[in-house]
Write an enzyme that holds these catalytic residues in place. Structure first.
Site, PDB file in Angstrom:
ATOM      1  N   ALA A   1      -7.327 -15.087  10.873  1.00 32.75           N
ATOM      2  CA  ALA A   1      -8.187 -14.526   9.790  1.00 32.75           C
ATOM      3  C   ALA A   1      -8.944 -15.507   9.402  1.00 32.75           C
ATOM      4  O   ALA A   1     -10.147 -15.767   9.280  1.00 32.75           O
ATOM      5  CB  ALA A   1      -7.399 -13.576   8.793  1.00 32.75           C
ATOM      6  N   ARG A   2      -8.376 -16.571   8.221  1.00 32.77           N
ATOM      7  CA  ARG A   2      -9.114 -17.223   7.501  1.00 32.77           C
ATOM      8  C   ARG A   2      -9.816 -18.295   8.488  1.00 32.77           C
ATOM      9  O   ARG A   2     -10.854 -18.648   8.110  1.00 32.77           O
ATOM     10  CB  ARG A   2      -8.037 -17.951   6.654  1.00 32.77           C
TER      11      ARG A   2
ATOM     12  N   TYR B   1       0.818  -1.151   0.096  1.00 33.77           N
ATOM     13  CA  TYR B   1       0.084  -0.048   0.048  1.00 33.77           C
ATOM     14  C   TYR B   1       0.875   1.139  -0.117  1.00 33.77           C
ATOM     15  O   TYR B   1       2.029   1.068   0.025  1.00 33.77           O
ATOM     16  CB  TYR B   1      -0.855  -0.111   1.293  1.00 33.77           C
TER      17      TYR B   1
END
Length: 407
Positions: A360-361, A185
């Site tokens: 997360a997952r 980013y």
């Protein structure tokens, strides 16, 4: 600044195993009910770039499932800083919805964090109808347009936008903000020698390349003080030739620690622009991604997608080896991410000196996983690391295996 990262007197600490991951922990001024954080994963349910009930429900599931804090992903600090036009961005119009979201999460006993960032060269300029900003101008394969080199005025504006977004997050009731310095980013792209060939005050030496990251975190701290917790997501390495190296990232982390601008670092890796699977590990869902695009693009993605979605074998705690070097070099509280799916891995992270873990997952597959682990320490996650959840960002991020199992 905050007092220590832990809460003294837990059973794990008494036994010399580090703090109890299921016991409370302190993150800057914030006291969490446990040391497990739902990591930011793009939700894909904000079609008007505003909070929806679907977004609230997305975060209620892991909050009700027992995490200490859930993280709302990719709250862009400006319109051109979105990855694409449907992504939530922080402005007064978003405040009522953000307040509904934080109130709902607080009702479960969990805390809630807003991830703040500017996508930079990862932004889809075509979707945003604004040129993507980057350290250096160049072609953007994600939008099939050229990035625009950020000017000094752009950088000043983006730094101020992070501070303004952080103040809005605090006003909305968030308990913490996470500043996105990773994955190439904008701030992470400035850190990368591969993406940053500038010769001005923002390029060349590591200190110059780190000016954006340090400027953003400093501005957020100056705006917020100790009002809410401040963390940052930092790449340990980009996983691409010529990208940010571990040694350089360690130095950036030392500067962040010296400045006192963050209360903790969440350690990550990989490039959303060049090598996303370096973070995720496991299967590379090229065909599933291709299916979301019209016919000509679909064929192109299936033909060359393997070069972008490289395959890295999954193993538990797959970022631990690199993260240990940060733990050895820093006193700053650290959040271990990557392959944390069971009590054994969590306890190992605590024993090795990490103050928090992020998931997360596994929580997409089983939002109540933490409750189940708390009831039975031998519980194993059902996540198979197929990564087919990744392409679902276009229709609302979810685990597609759940539906298959149900049918």
């Amino acid at each position: 600044m905050a007092d220590g990262p832990g809460v003294a007197g837990s059973a794990g600490e008494a036994a010399g195993r580090g703090p109890d991951v299921m016991g409370p922990g302190r993150l800057g001024p914030l006291r969490l009910r446990n040391r497990v954080i739902k990591a930011a994963t793009f939700e894909g349910v904000t079609p008007d770039a505003l909070v929806t009930q679907e977004l609230i429900d997305y975060h209620l599931r892991p909050a009700e499932g027992g995490v200490g804090m859930t993280t709302v992903a990719y709250c862009a600090v400006s319109p051109e800083g979105r990855t694409e036009r449907r992504q939530l961005w922080m402005r007064p119009e978003a405040l009522p919805g953000l307040r509904r979201l934080t109130a709902a999460v607080h009702g479960t006993g969990a805390a809630v964090c807003a991830q703040l960032g500017h996508a930079g060269p990862v932004a889809d300029g075509r979707s945003n109808k604004a040129a993507s900003l980057a350290p250096t101008a160049g072609f953007n394969a994600l939008s099939m347009r050229r990035n625009r080199a950020a000017t000094a005025e752009d950088i000043d504006r983006v730094v101020r936008a992070h501070a303004d977004a952080a103040l809005l997050a605090a006003e909305a009731g968030f308990d913490a903000v996470e500043i996105h310095l990773g994955h190439n980013y904008l701030a992470g792209a400035f850190l990368s020698p591969r993406l940053n060939s500038r010769t001005d005050a923002f390029g060349g030496s590591l200190r110059a390349r780190a000016a954006v990251a340090l400027g953003v975190t400093r501005a957020v701290r100056e705006a917020l003080g100790d009002r809410i917790a401040i963390t940052a997501k930092l790449n340990m390495k980009d996983g691409v030739r010529g990208g940010l190296t571990l040694d350089d990232s360690l130095q950036v982390a030392r500067w962040l620690e010296e400045e006192g601008s963050v209360d903790a670092l969440e350690l990550t890796a990989g490039s959303s622009l060049l090598n996303p699977m370096y973070l995720f590990r496991g299967d590379a869902p090229v065909r599933a991604f291709a299916a979301n695009f019209p016919f000509p693009q679909r064929l192109a993605i299936r033909a060359v997608g393997g070069r972008f979605f490289r395959t890295y074998p999954y193993r538990p705690l797959y970022l631990l080896d690199a993260a240990r070097q940060f733990r050895a070099a820093l006193r700053l509280p650290l959040i271990l991410l990557g392959g944390v799916t069971d009590r054994q891995g969590m306890d190992r992270a605590m024993a090795e000196g990490f103050e928090f873990v992020a998931m997360a997952r596994a929580l997409l597959r089983e939002p109540d996983l933490l409750h189940r682990i708390g009831g039975d320490a031998s519980t194993r996650s059902l996540c198979i690391h197929c990564n087919r959840c990744m392409p679902t960002i276009y229709t609302g991020t979810h685990c597609p295996v759940i539906g298959e199992t149900a049918s």
